[in-house]
Design an enzyme around this catalytic site. Sequence first.
Site, PDB file in Angstrom:
ATOM      1  CG  ASP A 165      -0.306   0.214   2.616  1.00 16.69           C
ATOM      2  OD1 ASP A 165       0.611  -0.605   2.743  1.00 16.69           O
ATOM      3  OD2 ASP A 165      -0.629   1.150   3.165  1.00 16.69           O
ATOM      4  CD  GLU A 187       3.928   1.339   7.043  1.00 16.45           C
ATOM      5  OE1 GLU A 187       4.549   1.804   8.106  1.00 16.45           O
ATOM      6  OE2 GLU A 187       3.779   1.907   6.135  1.00 16.45           O
TER       7      GLU A 187
END
Length: 451
Positions: free
Chosen positions: A92, A156
């Site tokens: 991500d 994250e």
Amino acid sequence: MSSNPVAETVASLLPRAKAELTELVSFKSVADFDQFPRSESEGAANWIAGALRAEGFEDVALLDTPDGTQSVYGHLAGPEGAKTVLLYAHYDVQPPLDESAWTTPPFELTERDGRWYGRGSADCKGGLIMHLLALRALKANGGVPVHVKVIAEGSEEMGTGGLERYAEQHPELLRADAIVIGDAGNFRVGLPTVTTTLRGMTMVRVRIDTLEGNLHSGQFGGAAPDALAALIRVLDSLRAEDGSTTVDGLTPETRWDGLEYEEAQFRKDAKVLDGVGLIGDGSVADRIWARPAVTVIGIDCPPVVGATPSVQSSARAVISLRVPPGVDAAEATKLLQAHVEAHTPWGARVRIEQVGQGQAFRADTKSPAYQAMADAMAVAYPGERMQYAGQGGSIPLCNTLASLYPDAEILLIGLSEPEAQIHAVDESVSPAELERLSVAEALFLRNYAAG
């Protein structure tokens, strides 16, 4: 770099690595599904799962984590009785901010001035490519001498803790003798660095309400309580005159005792405008690695274009607080909430919602894994000695893994050196750093297996 078969293999694989990073960067995998399609993150996850299967990984799975995102897992068997190493990255990415401000489109990997530009190129899709390069180099030169687990996290950057909670619910899944977190970076290009401390973080959303609705400022201004003004008062209370963070009850005056960060270099790295001073006191390293730091990362208020003469009835902000090792993030959250409540003026109604939290981390630098990495980096970076540095950012998973596996040795390396401008416009990765760090990781795995 001195010639050796592993280094030669990595060099030969760089064109393939660039092509793969181009594909991976093309996914707009921001784990904020109010802004970006979930399908983009799912596409990136499936790409990684396919790459792992192509490398011979078994038990490849898309793990549905409690925060509604997916992490990708795979296991590559090594020789019988070998040690197990977990390799971590996240796929991500941060939102691209103002796409029009990018020199080239953020989700199209573009080579320019010897660097590859694109969102996630360094943080941290490049980290996943680094792991693949290291493993491919070993496979081409005698085989991978350890059992390898790979975990690629899907949220994250959001700090929502999905993988941490999943790991706690499935404690055997990520168990390893050593863990390489590929989400840090060298202190500068060409200087091999292992990150030994991470600040923890807490993130809260604050809403202040004062009126049932907006009012005409000419008719009511001067007596009607302005919610935006109240919020500004609260936010200002979080900093002293010199810019130091001032959260009531949170007063650690810790010092950094490792690699120092010269102020002139920091100003250059941070692109501080001429004539603008730095904030806080103590050394730069103290301020960014060893002390709390508050940042207002978002605020809802009327835009200048189209503004009307109104007293605002409601205002919101998101506050990020970074805390150093030795400070409990949960306690810091309580102190931040209490501070906001205590400093909200005029009896305004205030609501505080926690939206993210992660503990600080400190590594054991005397473990055998650190010597194995130092020896590997000495080969990958001829003439340079591995340095220890802190990182102001947070990787909440580190503390979860340290708690679950207290005997595991955790190392943090990666591609996020200052020139990478992670989280900012025109993020980029140095292909030379990708090459050297892939060599270092491959040699580390070989050294660690033999130790």
